[in-house]
Design a protein around this motif. Structure first.
Motif, short mmCIF file in Angstrom:
data_model
loop_
_atom_site.label_atom_id
_atom_site.label_comp_id
_atom_site.label_asym_id
_atom_site.label_seq_id
_atom_site.Cartn_x
_atom_site.Cartn_y
_atom_site.Cartn_z
N ALA A 210 74.38 3.59 24.72
CA ALA A 210 75.64 2.86 24.86
C ALA A 210 76.39 3.31 26.10
N ALA A 211 76.33 4.63 26.35
CA ALA A 211 77.02 5.14 27.53
C ALA A 211 76.34 4.65 28.80
N ALA A 212 75.00 4.50 28.72
CA ALA A 212 74.28 4.08 29.92
C ALA A 212 74.43 2.59 30.19
N ALA A 213 74.65 1.77 29.11
CA ALA A 213 74.78 0.33 29.30
C ALA A 213 76.06 0.01 30.05
N PRO A 214 76.02 -0.82 31.12
CA PRO A 214 77.23 -1.14 31.88
C PRO A 214 78.16 -2.03 31.09
N GLU A 215 79.45 -1.90 31.34
CA GLU A 215 80.44 -2.79 30.75
C GLU A 215 80.24 -4.19 31.31
N ARG A 216 80.53 -5.19 30.48
CA ARG A 216 80.31 -6.57 30.90
C ARG A 216 81.62 -7.34 30.86
N LEU A 217 81.88 -8.13 31.91
CA LEU A 217 83.08 -8.96 32.01
C LEU A 217 82.64 -10.41 32.09
N ASN A 218 83.20 -11.25 31.23
CA ASN A 218 82.84 -12.67 31.20
C ASN A 218 83.93 -13.50 31.87
N VAL A 219 83.52 -14.30 32.85
CA VAL A 219 84.45 -15.09 33.66
C VAL A 219 84.09 -16.56 33.55
N LEU A 220 85.11 -17.41 33.42
CA LEU A 220 84.91 -18.86 33.36
C LEU A 220 85.66 -19.51 34.51
N GLY A 221 84.98 -20.38 35.26
CA GLY A 221 85.64 -21.03 36.39
C GLY A 221 84.88 -22.26 36.85
N TRP A 222 85.45 -22.92 37.87
CA TRP A 222 84.76 -24.07 38.46
C TRP A 222 83.43 -23.62 39.07
N GLU B 268 89.00 -26.11 28.49
CA GLU B 268 89.88 -25.80 27.36
C GLU B 268 89.08 -25.57 26.09
N ALA B 269 88.01 -26.34 25.88
CA ALA B 269 87.18 -26.15 24.68
C ALA B 269 86.58 -24.75 24.66
N ARG B 270 86.12 -24.28 25.79
CA ARG B 270 85.52 -22.93 25.84
C ARG B 270 86.59 -21.86 25.71
N LEU B 271 87.75 -22.14 26.24
CA LEU B 271 88.84 -21.17 26.17
C LEU B 271 89.31 -20.98 24.74
N ARG B 272 89.10 -21.97 23.90
CA ARG B 272 89.53 -21.87 22.51
C ARG B 272 88.54 -21.10 21.64
N ARG B 273 87.42 -20.67 22.21
CA ARG B 273 86.50 -19.82 21.46
C ARG B 273 86.93 -18.36 21.65
N PRO B 274 87.49 -17.73 20.62
CA PRO B 274 88.10 -16.39 20.80
C PRO B 274 87.11 -15.35 21.30
N GLY B 275 87.54 -14.64 22.31
CA GLY B 275 86.77 -13.50 22.79
C GLY B 275 85.61 -13.81 23.69
N ASP B 276 85.37 -15.08 24.01
CA ASP B 276 84.21 -15.42 24.84
C ASP B 276 84.42 -15.03 26.30
N TYR B 277 85.68 -15.09 26.79
CA TYR B 277 85.93 -14.87 28.21
C TYR B 277 87.08 -13.88 28.43
N ASP B 278 86.97 -13.17 29.55
CA ASP B 278 87.99 -12.18 29.91
C ASP B 278 88.86 -12.65 31.07
N VAL B 279 88.32 -13.51 31.94
CA VAL B 279 89.07 -14.09 33.06
C VAL B 279 88.73 -15.56 33.12
N VAL B 280 89.72 -16.39 33.43
CA VAL B 280 89.48 -17.82 33.56
C VAL B 280 90.20 -18.33 34.81
N ILE B 281 89.52 -19.22 35.55
CA ILE B 281 90.12 -19.90 36.70
C ILE B 281 90.51 -21.28 36.23
#
Length: 444
Positions: free
Chosen positions: A54-66, A98-111
């Motif tokens: 777990a310590a070796a696995a990198p942190e993951r950030l999910n971004v949604l955009g155009w 908006e449909a994807r944004l309404r799925r809780p926890g799927d994304y950390d940043v959105v454009i």
């Protein structure tokens, strides 16, 4: 005597049997203890290995955009500097976003389109930004921030990433600029080149008599009045039937986007561009009706291709579409000479903003990523890739020369000052606009 010996022998036998049972029990107990210890050791080892993994696995950030809005090199450099892997997911329209944004926890940043910030925040889908964790926000263009504040009061939920303008694109090879009240020779070519007989650049425009002053309805909502008397292009070119008639044989285009069109029509009528009063909307619809009918007679809905091929000679569109059409026209040698202008009465600005979903699992990492995107060097990379303006003035030194010189991307100050932000109407306002828009299509 013999009886005593027998008794002693029996007792010795019992003792030996008891000792054997005790030794067997002791050995069994030691075995169980060893097995239990082994299991504990194995469990501890497994836990240690799991923690290490777990310590070796990198942190993951999910971004949604155009699509194609963030360069892969930007994601890779952020990962190299922070150890955080960024997964970029794209959308093609606002409904999908908006449909994807309404799925809780799927994304950390959105454009998101900045015009949607207030709606999304009111729906509880965005969290307020921690500006202390985004120090690069302090270097953003004050004029762009002022326009964003109209769309996101208090600028609590979004920061500007990329922006572009609405205006008129036209084929200067087919529209005679010498005719009165039409486009003059120095209207901009998207590559910034000087047109024959005139200066290069976006048209410098004068405000019509009685036009509203800057901030007449809300701070930052309206451009400042340009110098009076400058004979630049007016929205009349696309909105007045007598002027539209000149382009009947060469193709007119208008987007099927009532919110943006109603904003510019209301502005043209010297009304609040955000008004949803029924009488105001009816007047705006009546003003837009000739353009709508003219656009319906033009075949095809690909404005970029139509401008580039010469099938469309006048379009209400964006600076991005005009720039791409101009490049395609040059590459295809169609003979079309595509120019773009911000009309003198002003035009809506389109801003795409960086925001953090309310259900983001890694908000602090999200703020760090937004801060990275707003670094001048990173912002320049985005502009070079998308050919859209960014909001970081310090980025200009890293922007490619041809991009920085393209006044369709970076209009001069007098043209930028005419851009205004129009808030998205509420649901009732959108329904009223849709009804009036349908009425114009029906010719009523």
């Amino acid at each position: 005597m013999n009886d005593m010996k027998a008794t002693v022998a029996r007792r010795r036998t019992v003792w030996r049997l008891a000792a054997r049972r005790w030794r067997a029990k002791a050995q069994a107990a030691r075995g169980r203890a060893m097995r239990a210890g082994g299991q504990v050791a194995r469990l501890a080892a497994a836990l240690a290995l799991g923690c290490a993994a777990a310590a070796a696995a990198p942190e993951r950030l999910n971004v949604l955009g155009w699509r194609d809005y963030v360069e892969p090199a930007t994601l890779e450099s952020f990962a190299a500097q922070t150890g955080v892997d960024v997964v970029y997911d794209s959308y093609d329209d606002e409904a999908a976003m908006e449909a994807r944004l309404r799925r809780p926890g799927d994304y950390d940043v959105v454009i998101v389109p900045a015009a949607r910030l207030a709606d999304l925040a009111a729906a509880g889908l965005l969290r307020p930004l921690d500006l202390a964790a985004i120090p690069n926000a302090a270097g953003l263009d004050a004029a762009i921030l002022a326009k964003l504040a109209v769309l996101d009061p208090g600028r609590r939920h979004g920061l500007p990433y990329l922006w572009f303008a609405t205006g008129l694109a036209f084929d200067a090879a087919r529209i005679d600029p010498a005719k009165p009240d039409t486009i003059r020779p120095d209207a901009i070519r998207p590559d910034g080149a000087k047109s024959p007989g005139g200066a290069s650049g976006v048209l410098s425009a004068g405000a019509p008599a009685g036009a509203p002053a800057a901030g007449a309805f809300s701070p930052g909502a309206f451009p400042a009045a340009a110098p009076a008397g400058d004979p630049a292009v007016s929205w009349d070119l696309a909105l007045r039937p007598d002027k539209l008639a000149r382009f009947a044989d060469c193709g007119v285009s208008s987007p099927d986007a009532p919110e943006a069109l109603f904003a510019l029509a209301l502005r043209q009528l010297r009304l609040d561009p955000s008004s949803t009063r029924p009488l105001d909307l009816r007047r705006a619809a009546d003003l837009l009706a000739p353009l709508r009918r003219a656009a319906q007679r033009t075949k095809g809905d690909d404005v970029e291709a139509g401008l580039a091929s010469g099938e469309i000679c006048l379009a209400v569109t964006t600076s991005l579409t005009a720039a791409r059409a101009a490049r395609r026209a040059r590459e295809g040698e169609s003979g079309a000479d595509i120019r773009f202008v911000v009309p003198r009465e002003g035009a809506p600005i389109l801003i795409d903003a960086l925001a953090v979903p309310a259900a983001a699992r890694r908000p602090q990492t999200a703020f760090a990523f937004i801060n990275y995107l707003l670094r001048p060097q990173t912002a320049a990379r985005a502009t070079n890739a998308t050919r859209l303006a960014n909001a970081a003035p310090a980025s200009r030194q890293w922007i490619a020369r041809d991009v920085a010189a393209d006044q369709t991307i970076y209009p001069p100050p007098e043209a930028s000052a005419r851009l205004f932000a129009a808030p998205t109407p509420d649901a009732a306002g959108r329904q009223a606009m849709a009804r009036e828009w349908a009425r114009t299509a029906a010719g009523r």
